[in-house]
Scaffold this motif. Sequence first.
Motif, short mmCIF file in Angstrom:
data_model
loop_
_atom_site.label_atom_id
_atom_site.label_comp_id
_atom_site.label_asym_id
_atom_site.label_seq_id
_atom_site.Cartn_x
_atom_site.Cartn_y
_atom_site.Cartn_z
N TYR A 39 34.94 31.07 50.83
CA TYR A 39 34.47 31.85 49.67
C TYR A 39 33.15 32.55 49.98
CZ TYR A 39 33.73 33.27 44.87
OH TYR A 39 33.54 34.04 43.74
N ARG A 40 32.26 31.87 50.69
CA ARG A 40 31.00 32.52 51.08
C ARG A 40 31.27 33.73 51.97
NH1 ARG A 40 29.10 27.09 51.34
NH2 ARG A 40 29.42 26.99 53.60
N ALA A 41 32.29 33.61 52.82
CA ALA A 41 32.63 34.72 53.71
C ALA A 41 33.15 35.93 52.93
CB ALA A 41 33.68 34.28 54.74
N ILE A 42 33.97 35.68 51.89
CA ILE A 42 34.49 36.83 51.14
C ILE A 42 33.41 37.41 50.22
CG2 ILE A 42 36.85 35.95 51.25
CD1 ILE A 42 36.64 35.30 48.25
N GLU A 43 32.46 36.56 49.78
CA GLU A 43 31.34 37.10 49.00
C GLU A 43 30.52 38.07 49.84
OE1 GLU A 43 29.66 34.20 45.61
OE2 GLU A 43 29.47 33.39 47.63
N ALA A 44 30.37 37.73 51.14
CA ALA A 44 29.59 38.58 52.05
C ALA A 44 30.44 39.69 52.66
CB ALA A 44 28.99 37.73 53.16
N LYS A 45 31.76 39.62 52.44
CA LYS A 45 32.70 40.57 53.07
C LYS A 45 32.40 40.66 54.57
CE LYS A 45 33.36 43.24 48.84
NZ LYS A 45 34.59 42.51 48.45
N ASP A 46 32.25 39.49 55.19
CA ASP A 46 31.87 39.39 56.60
C ASP A 46 33.06 39.74 57.49
OD1 ASP A 46 31.07 38.60 59.16
OD2 ASP A 46 29.84 36.96 58.40
N ALA A 47 32.95 40.84 58.24
CA ALA A 47 34.06 41.32 59.07
C ALA A 47 34.41 40.35 60.19
CB ALA A 47 33.72 42.68 59.66
N ARG A 48 33.49 39.45 60.54
CA ARG A 48 33.79 38.50 61.60
C ARG A 48 34.87 37.51 61.21
NH1 ARG A 48 27.85 36.39 62.74
NH2 ARG A 48 27.91 36.49 60.46
N THR A 59 45.12 34.77 39.57
CA THR A 59 45.22 35.59 38.36
C THR A 59 45.98 36.89 38.59
OG1 THR A 59 43.03 36.47 38.91
CG2 THR A 59 43.13 34.67 37.30
N THR A 60 46.05 37.34 39.83
CA THR A 60 46.75 38.61 40.12
C THR A 60 48.02 38.42 40.93
OG1 THR A 60 45.48 38.97 42.16
CG2 THR A 60 44.56 39.85 40.11
N GLY A 61 48.16 37.27 41.58
CA GLY A 61 49.33 37.06 42.44
C GLY A 61 49.24 37.83 43.73
N ILE A 62 48.04 38.25 44.12
CA ILE A 62 47.84 39.07 45.32
C ILE A 62 47.04 38.29 46.35
CG2 ILE A 62 46.57 41.11 46.18
CD1 ILE A 62 47.34 42.51 43.58
N TYR A 63 47.31 38.54 47.64
CA TYR A 63 46.46 37.96 48.68
C TYR A 63 45.76 39.08 49.43
CZ TYR A 63 50.00 38.91 52.37
OH TYR A 63 50.88 39.50 53.23
N CYS A 64 44.53 38.81 49.87
CA CYS A 64 43.66 39.83 50.46
C CYS A 64 43.02 39.33 51.75
CB CYS A 64 42.54 40.22 49.50
SG CYS A 64 43.07 40.87 47.91
N ARG A 65 42.46 40.28 52.49
CA ARG A 65 41.61 39.96 53.63
C ARG A 65 40.20 39.63 53.14
NH1 ARG A 65 42.65 45.38 56.97
NH2 ARG A 65 40.98 44.55 58.30
N PRO A 66 39.40 38.93 53.93
CA PRO A 66 38.01 38.64 53.51
C PRO A 66 37.17 39.89 53.30
CG PRO A 66 38.67 37.24 55.35
CD PRO A 66 39.74 38.26 55.18
N VAL A 67 37.59 41.02 53.89
CA VAL A 67 36.80 42.25 53.79
C VAL A 67 37.31 43.20 52.72
CG1 VAL A 67 36.05 42.16 56.19
CG2 VAL A 67 38.21 43.31 55.61
N CYS A 68 38.17 42.71 51.84
CA CYS A 68 38.75 43.58 50.82
C CYS A 68 37.65 44.24 49.97
CB CYS A 68 39.67 42.78 49.90
SG CYS A 68 40.52 43.81 48.67
N PRO A 69 37.74 45.56 49.74
CA PRO A 69 36.70 46.26 48.97
C PRO A 69 36.73 45.98 47.47
CG PRO A 69 38.47 47.78 49.55
CD PRO A 69 38.75 46.49 50.28
N ALA A 70 37.78 45.31 47.00
CA ALA A 70 37.86 45.01 45.56
C ALA A 70 36.79 43.99 45.16
CB ALA A 70 39.25 44.46 45.23
N ARG A 71 36.54 43.90 43.86
CA ARG A 71 35.56 42.95 43.36
C ARG A 71 35.96 41.53 43.72
NH1 ARG A 71 35.20 40.23 38.51
NH2 ARG A 71 37.03 41.36 37.74
N VAL A 72 35.00 40.72 44.13
CA VAL A 72 35.28 39.35 44.55
C VAL A 72 35.72 38.53 43.34
CG1 VAL A 72 34.30 37.25 45.56
CG2 VAL A 72 33.62 39.50 46.43
N PRO A 73 36.88 37.89 43.40
CA PRO A 73 37.35 37.10 42.26
C PRO A 73 36.52 35.83 42.09
CG PRO A 73 38.80 36.82 44.14
CD PRO A 73 37.82 37.88 44.53
N LYS A 74 36.65 35.18 40.94
CA LYS A 74 35.92 33.94 40.69
C LYS A 74 36.45 32.84 41.59
CE LYS A 74 34.72 34.99 35.88
NZ LYS A 74 34.84 34.54 34.47
#
Length: 510
Positions: A39-48, A59-74
């Motif tokens: 979660y810390r990695a997706i908050e930072a959108k760390d490309a590593r 809540t959305t049924g979607i999976y993302c990469r850690p670098v997703c530009p969308a708002r970070v979910p709770k």
Amino acid sequence: MAMSDFGERRAGGRSRLLAMNEMSTPIIAAAPLDPDQCYRAIEAKDARFDGRFFVCVSTTGIYCRPVCPARVPKRQHCSFVPSAAAAEAAGFRSCLRCRPETAPGTPAWAGTAATVSRALRLIEEGALDEGRLEDLAARLGLGERQLRRLFLAHVGAGPQAVAANRRLLTAKQLISDTRMPLADVAFAAGYQSLRRFNDAIRTAYGVAPTEIRRASETQAGSSIRIRLGYRPPFDFNSVLSYLSSRALPGVERIGAGRYARSFNLGGAKGFLTVQPAASGHALEARVTMLDASATALPIRAIAARLRRLFDLDAEPGAIAAAFARDPLIGPRLKRAPGLRVPGAFDGFELAVRAILGQQISVKGATTIAGRIVAKFGEAIAGDDGGVTHVFPSPARLARADLSGLGLTGGRIATLKSLAGAVASGALDFTPRESLEAKIAELTALPGIGAWTAHYICLRALGEPDAFPSSDLGLRKAAGKGEPVPAAALEALSERWRPWRGYAALALWTT
């Protein structure tokens, strides 16, 4: 140091291979994911961390990469999985913004059990698009239930779920990044019917393929673009430099930071070029078909071959960590971050090149390879210069008169034996149940010894543990100029498993 290919000149005769029991090598499981760290990695959108895990949002049924530009979910809405296939198997669909199909390969797909790694390469090449799971298991020397159990333990999803995921992500990328007719996209991605293709896209993304195509901003063009992600660091120029001195004249052309070649896959002929993508950790391949009306476009096969050619599925962090304390290999890898093992686009081409390289220099082998291509390869037109032929088929070389090209009688016999075995289907260049099994299969051919067999396995099959311990160049490097005995180097290499191939490359090139 004069080297015929990776190492110094080696004889092509048969030799006895020292026994190596791959089953004694422990299976390397992916480390458990720490949800808080993820979660810390997706908050930072760390490309590593891109490709190391995926976040599933309840809540959305979607999976993302850690670098997703969308708002970070709770935090309470997030769960984390090691692979896209695991996310799909859990019922999540891929994000249309960060596009998980373009992420680098996950560590659950690299550096795990050797058998699972081989199975993944076969699936990537379409083994389960038409074939049955029991046939794939048989090719790997396993039972069907055992293969499923390995996949669930180390990938987080079964083989068929992985295959379905690869078809889906390939289709999504082709819909978004190309102007291919959707019917061609369906079959290029591995679907056996348009109905299955349409149903899969609707189920995964909630819209029809035409709607995804309409939303895409990709411009129409005459070539097909493929984006090939990797995990940094990656020294692309060093791979090009190695390939450049061994390029097949008329078939490959390397220069100005770009790799180009011809191909003929299942009757589909064309050109391709590969260079670094404009953004992100990826290479971009552009594929141009010679016959614009061709419908059997081997997109998945091309992508899989290019990933093997440039060793894009390597996990450089894990490899560097494994050698960090090794006094011989560790310092060499520190001087060459991003080291990759140059592979091969076509296994048969590489095997021919390896045989030509026995006992002669790199330049001499390249010259003879050019003569073979010019005399027996199929001439083509349409490239902007340098690529003039498609490499001759195994059947053509098996029948060819190879005299007068600068080859010895023994070398001619070896080439014709190899070509005949490949043409008849007795030999192929797909992974088998173990490295030892493929070594035995290759050394059964006259004129192919352990050195040549390991070299072919390392480059043509992408076997990371292949290691030609009899090579004089390796023995000299290990002895700091004074060759160590082959048996001693073999014993020393045991501590480098399962990445002995990277140790070999570090010794050869650094």
